[in-house]
Design a protein around this motif. Structure first.
Motif, short mmCIF file in Angstrom:
data_model
loop_
_atom_site.label_atom_id
_atom_site.label_comp_id
_atom_site.label_asym_id
_atom_site.label_seq_id
_atom_site.Cartn_x
_atom_site.Cartn_y
_atom_site.Cartn_z
N TYR A 4 0.84 -1.19 0.00
CA TYR A 4 0.00 0.00 0.00
C TYR A 4 0.87 1.24 0.00
CZ TYR A 4 0.75 -0.08 5.09
OH TYR A 4 1.31 -0.10 6.34
N LEU A 5 0.26 2.39 -0.28
CA LEU A 5 0.97 3.66 -0.40
C LEU A 5 0.36 4.69 0.53
CD1 LEU A 5 2.91 5.67 -1.88
CD2 LEU A 5 1.05 5.99 -3.55
N THR A 6 1.22 5.39 1.25
CA THR A 6 0.79 6.50 2.10
C THR A 6 1.67 7.72 1.82
OG1 THR A 6 2.23 5.80 3.92
CG2 THR A 6 -0.05 5.01 3.96
N THR A 7 1.21 8.87 2.26
CA THR A 7 1.97 10.11 2.14
C THR A 7 1.56 11.05 3.26
OG1 THR A 7 2.63 11.88 0.63
CG2 THR A 7 0.31 11.26 0.60
N HIS A 8 2.38 12.03 3.49
CA HIS A 8 1.99 13.15 4.35
C HIS A 8 2.85 14.35 3.97
CE1 HIS A 8 5.40 11.93 6.96
NE2 HIS A 8 5.38 13.17 7.39
N VAL A 9 2.39 15.52 4.39
CA VAL A 9 3.07 16.76 4.04
C VAL A 9 3.32 17.57 5.30
CG1 VAL A 9 3.05 18.83 2.61
CG2 VAL A 9 1.82 16.77 1.85
N ALA A 13 8.31 25.61 6.82
CA ALA A 13 8.38 27.05 7.10
C ALA A 13 7.61 27.40 8.37
CB ALA A 13 7.83 27.85 5.92
N THR A 14 6.52 26.68 8.63
CA THR A 14 5.72 26.97 9.82
C THR A 14 5.97 25.95 10.94
OG1 THR A 14 3.84 25.61 9.09
CG2 THR A 14 3.87 27.95 8.41
N GLY A 15 6.57 24.81 10.59
CA GLY A 15 6.78 23.76 11.58
C GLY A 15 5.53 22.97 11.89
N LEU A 16 4.54 23.03 10.97
CA LEU A 16 3.25 22.37 11.20
C LEU A 16 2.90 21.43 10.04
CD1 LEU A 16 1.26 25.56 12.29
CD2 LEU A 16 2.11 23.73 13.79
N PRO A 17 1.99 20.49 10.29
CA PRO A 17 1.46 19.69 9.18
C PRO A 17 0.76 20.59 8.16
CG PRO A 17 0.81 18.75 11.29
CD PRO A 17 1.40 20.10 11.58
N ALA A 18 0.83 20.21 6.89
CA ALA A 18 0.19 20.98 5.82
C ALA A 18 -1.25 20.52 5.66
CB ALA A 18 0.97 20.82 4.52
N ASP A 43 -5.89 17.40 9.28
CA ASP A 43 -5.22 18.27 10.26
C ASP A 43 -3.80 17.83 10.58
OD1 ASP A 43 -7.57 19.68 10.41
OD2 ASP A 43 -8.15 18.94 12.39
N ASP A 44 -3.49 16.56 10.37
CA ASP A 44 -2.17 16.02 10.66
C ASP A 44 -1.27 16.01 9.42
OD1 ASP A 44 -0.32 14.93 12.50
OD2 ASP A 44 -0.78 12.90 11.82
N GLY A 45 -1.75 16.58 8.30
CA GLY A 45 -0.98 16.60 7.06
C GLY A 45 -0.95 15.26 6.35
N GLN A 61 5.15 2.23 -12.03
CA GLN A 61 5.54 3.63 -11.91
C GLN A 61 4.32 4.48 -11.57
OE1 GLN A 61 8.71 5.09 -12.31
NE2 GLN A 61 9.34 2.96 -12.15
N TYR A 62 4.51 5.40 -10.64
CA TYR A 62 3.44 6.27 -10.18
C TYR A 62 3.93 7.71 -10.08
CZ TYR A 62 0.76 2.12 -9.00
OH TYR A 62 0.07 0.94 -9.08
N GLU A 63 3.00 8.63 -9.97
CA GLU A 63 3.34 10.02 -9.75
C GLU A 63 2.34 10.64 -8.79
OE1 GLU A 63 5.09 12.51 -12.97
OE2 GLU A 63 3.22 13.64 -12.73
N LEU A 64 2.86 11.22 -7.75
CA LEU A 64 2.06 12.04 -6.83
C LEU A 64 2.24 13.49 -7.25
CD1 LEU A 64 2.91 10.46 -3.36
CD2 LEU A 64 0.63 10.60 -4.38
N VAL A 65 1.16 14.23 -7.36
CA VAL A 65 1.24 15.65 -7.65
C VAL A 65 0.67 16.38 -6.43
CG1 VAL A 65 0.52 17.54 -9.15
CG2 VAL A 65 1.04 15.28 -10.13
N PHE A 66 1.53 17.16 -5.80
CA PHE A 66 1.15 17.95 -4.63
C PHE A 66 0.83 19.37 -5.10
CE2 PHE A 66 3.85 14.56 -3.19
CZ PHE A 66 3.30 14.16 -1.98
N PHE A 67 -0.36 19.85 -4.78
CA PHE A 67 -0.80 21.18 -5.19
C PHE A 67 -0.34 22.20 -4.14
CE2 PHE A 67 -3.11 18.27 -7.70
CZ PHE A 67 -3.39 18.92 -8.89
N ALA A 68 0.96 22.41 -4.12
CA ALA A 68 1.61 23.24 -3.11
C ALA A 68 1.21 24.71 -3.23
CB ALA A 68 3.12 23.10 -3.21
N GLY A 69 1.08 25.21 -4.44
CA GLY A 69 0.74 26.62 -4.63
C GLY A 69 -0.59 26.99 -4.01
#
Length: 118
Positions: A4-9, A13-18, A43-45, A61-69
């Motif tokens: 399985y696959l997991t992620t977190h962010v 810069a803030t020291g907090l979960p995104a 709440d935990d990113g 092969q996979y790709e995660l796209v994070f919408f950081a902007g």
């Protein structure tokens, strides 16, 4: 297969979960991308469930796209129309059908890093 696959962010810069970041997962085959799921961090990113659970897991092969902007604008860290970091694509392979793959993102408005976590 029981992998399985997991992620977190984490927002370094803030020291907090995104919290509230949109993430899309794609299956990659050559130049073709197939969107599998789109989720948002809690709440935990982290995502509320595995981004790719065992019953849907396949090697490849996979790709995660994070919408950081979108996240950085919503958090008030940036306001420009053109950002240094907007969408962050991370392409990676998963070859072990029974492994837990964890692909986190450490983010600031001007840089990021990732690694294979546990």
């Amino acid at each position: 297969m029981s992998g399985y696959l997991t992620t977190h962010v984490l927002d370094t810069a803030t020291g907090l979960p995104a919290k509230g970041m949109k993430i899309a997962l794609y299956k990659v085959s050559g130049n073709s991308h197939t969107k599998l799921v789109e989720v948002e961090t809690n709440d935990d990113g982290r995502t509320d469930a595995h981004i790719l659970p065992a019953e849907k897991f396949k090697t490849g092969q996979y790709e995660l796209v994070f919408f950081a902007g979108d996240y950085l604008r919503a958090s008030g860290q940036v306001s420009e129309d053109i950002l240094f970091l907007d969408q962050i694509p991370l392409r990676f392979g998963m070859s072990d059908p029974d492994a837990h793959y964890h692909v986190p993102l450490l983010l600031s408005p001007f840089g990021y890093s990732t690694y294979r976590g546990s």
